[in-house]
Scaffold this motif. Sequence first.
Motif, PDB file in Angstrom:
ATOM      1  N   THR A 553       0.822  -1.214   0.000  1.00 31.25           N
ATOM      2  CA  THR A 553       0.000   0.000   0.000  1.00 31.25           C
ATOM      3  C   THR A 553       0.853   1.260   0.000  1.00 31.25           C
ATOM      4  O   THR A 553       0.490   2.250  -0.641  1.00 31.25           O
ATOM      5  N   ASN A 554       1.969   1.229   0.717  1.00 30.61           N
ATOM      6  CA  ASN A 554       2.861   2.395   0.709  1.00 30.61           C
ATOM      7  C   ASN A 554       3.432   2.629  -0.687  1.00 30.61           C
ATOM      8  O   ASN A 554       3.541   3.774  -1.148  1.00 30.61           O
ATOM      9  N   THR A 557       0.638   3.990  -2.834  1.00 31.11           N
ATOM     10  CA  THR A 557       0.337   5.361  -2.421  1.00 31.11           C
ATOM     11  C   THR A 557       1.390   6.328  -2.931  1.00 31.11           C
ATOM     12  O   THR A 557       1.069   7.396  -3.488  1.00 31.11           O
ATOM     13  N   HIS A 558       2.665   5.973  -2.768  1.00 33.40           N
ATOM     14  CA  HIS A 558       3.731   6.864  -3.233  1.00 33.40           C
ATOM     15  C   HIS A 558       3.763   6.955  -4.757  1.00 33.40           C
ATOM     16  O   HIS A 558       4.206   7.958  -5.317  1.00 33.40           O
ATOM     17  N   GLN A 561      -0.160   8.851  -5.235  1.00 36.08           N
ATOM     18  CA  GLN A 561      -0.474  10.055  -4.445  1.00 36.08           C
ATOM     19  C   GLN A 561       0.826  10.745  -4.074  1.00 36.08           C
ATOM     20  O   GLN A 561       1.490  10.389  -3.115  1.00 36.08           O
ATOM     21  N   THR A 562       1.197  11.710  -4.860  1.00 40.48           N
ATOM     22  CA  THR A 562       2.444  12.441  -4.652  1.00 40.48           C
ATOM     23  C   THR A 562       2.109  13.878  -4.266  1.00 40.48           C
ATOM     24  O   THR A 562       0.950  14.257  -4.146  1.00 40.48           O
ATOM     25  N   MET A 568      -1.547  13.445  -9.938  1.00 43.49           N
ATOM     26  CA  MET A 568      -2.689  12.664  -9.453  1.00 43.49           C
ATOM     27  C   MET A 568      -3.899  12.862 -10.350  1.00 43.49           C
ATOM     28  O   MET A 568      -4.611  11.912 -10.678  1.00 43.49           O
TER      29      MET A 568
END
Length: 938
Positions: A553-554, A557-558, A561-562, A568
């Motif tokens: 998930t990290n 996400t990285h 979602q920046t 995005m």
Amino acid sequence: MILLSIVLLPFFGAPFAAMISRLGRLHAAWFAGAVNLLALGLLLPQAVAVFDGQILLSRFEWIPLLGLDLVFRLDGLGLLFALLILSIGLLIIIYARYYLSTQDDMGRFYAYLLLFMGSMLGIVLAENLILLLIFWELTSLSSFLLISYWQHRQESRSGARMALTITGAGGLALLGGFLLLGEIVGSYELTTILASGERIHAHPLYLPMLLLVLLGAFTKSAQFPFHFWLPNAMAAPTPVSAYLHSATMVKAGVFLLARLFPALSGTPEWFWLVSGAGLITLILGAYIALWKHDLKGLLAYSTISHLGLITLLFGISTPMAAVAGVFHIINHAIFKASLFMAAGIIDHEAGTRDMRRLSGLWQFMPYTATLAMVAAASMAGVPLMNGFLSKEMFFAETLHDINLPWGWLLPAGATLAGIFAVAYSWRFIHNVFFGAAPVGLPKTPHEPPRWMKVPVEILVALCVVVGIFPNLTVAPLLTVAASGTLQSALPQYTLAIWHGFNPALWMSLIALAGGVAVYHLFNHFFSLRQHGIEWPSMKTLYQFLLDKLFLITNYVTHLLQTESLQRMVWVLVLFAVLLGAGGFTGESFSLTGERVLLPVDGVSLVVAVVMLLAAVATVLFHRQRLVSLIMIGTVGLGVALIFAKFSAPDLALTQLSVEFVTIVLMLLALYFLPQITPSSSKPLWRVRDALLASGAGIGVAALAWGVLTRPYDTIGDFFLTHSVPEGGGHNVVNVILVDFRGYDTLGEITVMALAGLGIYAMLEGLKLKSLATDFSTRTWDEDRHPLIMGALTRILFPLMLMVAIFILLRGHNQPGGGFIAGLITAVALITQYLAQGTTWTQARLPVDMHTVIGSGLLIAFVTGLASWWFGYPFLTSTFGHVHTAMTGEFELASAMAFDLGVFLVVVGVTVLIIVNLGMVHSDSHLPSRTIKPHPKTH
């Protein structure tokens, strides 16, 4: 109504228990006890009808079209669990009053306990599966709060997170199972489901449905391989452990097995899945309990083992096995609650629960030792104890399939688990109460306060009385509970201490003798072992999987979602375009339909051209933020004119009001932003973005063209036809919002209120460096404003409020309503802030916007609840006509109260956000910064 009151009482009592503790620590305990007694007092009169063989149903319509009603059911099984929850809960309340220290927040503890109690009552009394699932999830949330009560302890926080993760995941599986079960039966109500066993068994979805339901039950009742979360929940205070392990949380899973037993049992799949998990859990839990040095750890694994015993009984699927399972639920609740409370007394008075440090406590606390030994004997299944009776029935039922291949496994596994149970029970007694006097304990052991022992005394007395006189004590309750489980006639059985020399008795004797022998043979190893064991280590596997999940998930996400909003948005639009493109493929695809187009008039053409030019200007001048804002406002004004042209005055009024509020909001935000946005794009990136934007724009235009050029049936005729006779209003839009779709509106204003409070929390006390170089560094809260504007707004303010009230009151029959009126009122108040300043306006407007928001939500919700009083579904509105000499005849509609709630929420949220954004301070000492493109932007 009484069943609903029983369930809701703890929920309503919880906040008051927290607040009343301010008057004194003990007030919370007294109040929680009073709430518990009141619920028990409401339940007991209903028990008379249940003992007469009746099933009590209490129905309140909620969303009839979805088949979701608030329906509560009281039969024998529900009565048994409700009695356990409330009676043992009352003993826990008394016990916790003496257990908790002066540093513990009693109000918060009892509030959590009442929330959990209400959630459990909702599970056992629910008739609708969806309603049962809601309370099921509430138990996970409230148990999380209870387990993490000592928030300063890391083990409490991690144990609570683990419990919530496992039981929450099981709840998601249970949701899927319930949806499939409802699809199979065609109803979510238990009365229909329990009578549809054959239909369920024959359906192709039976196996996936069964797997999902069992996942929910196994995770909640800590069955293998999900057993590891329960010992980690021991970080909770002992009263919580005693309650969760005896009558509530972990019993929810076996309750579900008992509740759905008539509908799901009796198939090979049920037998192998349920009895297999139960047998493994029974043996594994008992074995691990042998090696635990912590008293609560030993009792936790013994709980897992006994839950496996009950699960195994329901898996066997015979009526007599179900009776034995219900009987052991009763007995286990009694002796396990007393054992946990006894362990808490030892920890409370000796300062430790480590059996390697405890010994010879009989010399210091003989009375507590006697109580604990009797309860431990019941757990071991010693004759003349209640645990012996249900274990005898358990042993007898394991012999049911002895003649089948591998049929010997069940009695052999049951006997082995019985040996382990006797061994860990005897270890509990021998290691703690006998031997030399303890040395180096944190406290000098002594007997606890008198009333701390009373709950244990009551439960231990029940262990003995039920064990000796079962027919005079527990037999009637067992009969109605087993009948409620089977939903059919009970098999013949007798509750007696002596049934002669039979195989079950020999298995009991082997377990008793073998357990004592195992303890004495391996006592040396128990003492030497420094750590308890858990095999296989499912906790390690859980932690490994959790770490990998966080890693994935990290990474995602990285990746997505920046800090670059552009990236995005680019990813979102790209996926939308790709997915939407699929709709334009196919052999029979035609972009233009056969619907006749409307003629184009000159005014509409001019408005459309202006909107197009404004949109293009926004793109061309997007770096000049003020110019862009003006262009966007032009587009918004054009949209309002389009609404007006197509006979949507409500939408036009809303659009105009929103445009004003949005412009003010953006102007306030621009104050802290550079007036010119620096360029951060390369030419290649601009080409890429232009292509993507063009594709998205052309796609949306093509979709709109394809839809609007085809005939389609609308639901508008339904609302036009039913608006006046059923909603009492000629303004169809408003009637939809406050009547037909009132539930949606309630959810929307709730989300709006939460968003407003969240923005307020972010803005409160915020200080930013103003980057505007061509404006004054003063903010509007310094009260320096134009005199003419201030004088004019004082005159206009009452008029604007009158317009808002007029729009609110006429909204049910003419364009208007609570949302538009709320925006107009917010505009009036914001104008005062702009013209007069924060200090002047707030001095004359002492109402806190938080109170306004809360009042609006409360009014809207109470309006919905009021319909229940008259036996109608939630948020059902009514209307009537009133005639007075002064006003003549006019209409009154209950939806007006709901609209008032909407009005207050809109006013409160809008003013709260904009005013607090305007009060953000500009700190000249903050260093200026230059906005540069992020290195990972593209």
